[in-house]
Design an enzyme around this catalytic site. Structure first.
Site, PDB file in Angstrom:
ATOM      1  N   GLY A  18       0.819  -1.215   0.000  1.00 12.73           N
ATOM      2  CA  GLY A  18       0.000   0.000   0.000  1.00 12.73           C
ATOM      3  C   GLY A  18       0.849   1.258   0.000  1.00 12.73           C
ATOM      4  CD  GLU A  19       5.219   1.832   3.369  1.00 12.76           C
ATOM      5  OE1 GLU A  19       6.157   2.593   3.092  1.00 12.76           O
ATOM      6  OE2 GLU A  19       5.248   0.994   4.282  1.00 12.76           O
ATOM      7  CB  ILE A  21       8.190   3.297  -4.367  1.00  9.69           C
ATOM      8  CG1 ILE A  21       9.686   3.397  -4.719  1.00  9.69           C
ATOM      9  CG2 ILE A  21       7.476   2.469  -5.437  1.00  9.69           C
ATOM     10  CD1 ILE A  21      10.424   2.037  -4.693  1.00  9.69           C
ATOM     11  N   PRO A  22       8.586   6.467  -5.531  1.00  5.13           N
ATOM     12  CG  PRO A  22      10.102   8.172  -5.016  1.00  5.13           C
ATOM     13  CD  PRO A  22       9.586   6.850  -4.514  1.00  5.13           C
ATOM     14  N   GLY A  25      14.392   6.504  -9.604  1.00  9.36           N
ATOM     15  CA  GLY A  25      15.339   6.797  -8.530  1.00  9.36           C
ATOM     16  C   GLY A  25      16.708   7.037  -9.131  1.00  9.36           C
ATOM     17  N   GLY A  27      20.645   5.613  -9.246  1.00 15.06           N
ATOM     18  CA  GLY A  27      21.578   4.535  -8.921  1.00 15.06           C
ATOM     19  C   GLY A  27      22.838   5.123  -8.299  1.00 15.06           C
ATOM     20  CE1 TYR A  60      26.286  -1.766  -6.585  1.00 19.82           C
ATOM     21  CE2 TYR A  60      24.754  -0.055  -5.949  1.00 19.82           C
ATOM     22  CZ  TYR A  60      25.019  -1.231  -6.612  1.00 19.82           C
ATOM     23  OH  TYR A  60      24.016  -1.866  -7.303  1.00 19.82           O
ATOM     24  CG  HIS A 122      23.728  -6.939  -4.719  1.00 17.39           C
ATOM     25  ND1 HIS A 122      24.509  -5.891  -4.305  1.00 17.39           N
ATOM     26  CD2 HIS A 122      23.515  -6.720  -6.032  1.00 17.39           C
ATOM     27  CE1 HIS A 122      24.748  -5.082  -5.324  1.00 17.39           C
ATOM     28  NE2 HIS A 122      24.159  -5.570  -6.387  1.00 17.39           N
TER      29      HIS A 122
END
Ligand SMILES: NC(=O)c1ccc[n+]([C@@H]2O[C@H](COP(=O)([O-])OP(=O)(O)OC[C@H]3O[C@@H](n4cnc5c(N)ncnc54)[C@H](OP(=O)(O)O)[C@@H]3O)[C@@H](O)[C@H]2O)c1
Length: 337
Positions: A18-19, A21-22, A25, A27, A60, A122
């Site tokens: 239900g949330e 998220i744009p 995004g 990286g 990263y 990952h």
């Protein structure tokens, strides 16, 4: 051109929880070419510009510097913590018993956060390679995918979710056969799955499988990763930003072909996470999500341009006795053992 995009006008996707998220995004993998200082500098500029979703990972090697950027942005009032959607990922060498919590603790300390919005496995196996290693390098400890091993890692992911340290859990670089094997065993299903998605590699079956299962696809390498490490390049790889269909549509819209890749990704419904340290690039990448959409005909033209060209083949994760990188991707519909 305005130097701030109101995040409210950037389209959103709704997750199974239900949330929101744009729909795009940034990286943060510097591809062994861009320094942690350059990447964290871009994150700082991107927050000020209106980005709210950032895709991080321990491997990263820049979460500590990015953490200072997040802390500074929140303490100086540029953004509230709850307005950001920050992801990170557990690396392959931290799948063992108790290691997921240890890895997450280090990430939270580095990112200077009390929780991450999404935490991913990952890669779906514990096969490890040294940072920056050669494409032919093999680790003798590498093993093929095992449902049992993966689920022992996933149970740890469920645990850190239950502890409130992670708001969503996700997987990355999965295949349909692997998902068929593990999804019925999950007590907490993944909300998101990261997968390679760009015009020359559209993975329509996996994309549909995930969306039908209520799992939102995040598309990595959305521009075809032109700056990816040399070890991930082969002579036959398609260059998305040079595909004739993409170049022609870019000319019609008077933008760089990279921007067309992103407009296509957002209109199709995946969440692209393009990387760039250059202000003009990352600004165009956010702006293009709500300006000058592609036509239905252009979307169809790109859909037909799929070449099935996987760029991140993962050959450094192969085990002894494996044939070649295709063994990682279960091409015959069964899990390669
Ligand atoms: N889950 C996983 O296993 C996984 C794997 C790979 C990547 N990822 C994530 O996905 C992110 C994106 O993938 P990626 O960095 O490999 O590839 P990408 O986003 O497809 O490509 C990045 C490159 O595209 C160029 N670019 C970006 N915006 C542009 C624009 N507006 N105009 C012209 N060129 C533009 C830049 O190259 P120039 O510098 O030449 O301009 C940049 O270095 C990573 O940073 C990482 O967060 C996740």
């Amino acid at each position: 051109m305005s130097n701030f995009i109101d995040p409210a006008i950037v389209p959103k996707r709704r997750l199974a929880t239900g949330e929101e998220i744009p729909c795009i995004g940034m990286g943060t993998f510097g591809s062994d070419r861009f320094t942690p200082e350059q990447v964290s500098g871009a994150v700082a500029g991107a927050i000020r510009f209106g980005y709210r979703l950032f895709d991080c990972a321990s491997v990263y090697g820049n979460e500590d510097l990015i953490g200072y950027v997040f802390a500074d942005a929140v303490s100086s009032g540029v953004v509230k913590r709850e307005e950001l959607f920050i992801t990170s990922k557990v690396w392959n060498d931290m799948h063992g018993r108790g290691d997921v919590l240890l890895s997450l603790a280090k990430t939270l300390k580095d990112l200077q956060l009390g929780y991450v919005d999404a935490y991913f496995v990952h890669w779906p196996f514990p096969n490890y390679h040294a940072p920056g290693c050669d494409g032919d390098a093999r680790n003798p400890d590498s093993r093929p995918f095992s449902v049992e091993r993966f689920m022992s890692t996933w149970r740890q992911m469920e645990r850190v979710h239950e502890l409130g340290l992670v708001r969503h859990i996700g997987m990355s670089s999965m295949t349909i056969p692997k998902l068929e094997a593990v999804l019925p065993l999950c007590r907490i299903k993944p909300s998101l799955i990261e997968m390679e998605l760009h015009p020359s590699f559209q993975q329509p079956e996996l994309f549909d499988y995930c969306t039908n299962a209520g799992i939102a696809p995040i598309g990595f390498c959305p521009i075809g990763s032109p700056t990816r490490p040399d070890r991930d390049k082969t002579e036959t790889d398609v260059v998305d930003i040079q595909m004739p269909e993409i170049v022609e549509i870019a000319q019609a819209h008077n933008v760089h072909p990279a921007v067309i890749c992103l407009k296509w990704a957002v209109a199709r419904g995946q969440i692209p996470i393009p990387f760039s340290v250059y202000e003009n690039e990352y600004q165009s990448n956010l702006r293009c999500t709500f300006e000058d959409p592609l036509t239905a005909g252009e979307m169809e033209k790109i859909a037909k341009a799929d070449e099935g060209c996987r760029l991140i083949k993962g050959q450094v994760f192969l085990w002894e006795g494996a044939k070649d990188w295709t063994d990682l991707w279960d091409l015959d519909g069964t899990i390669t053992k």
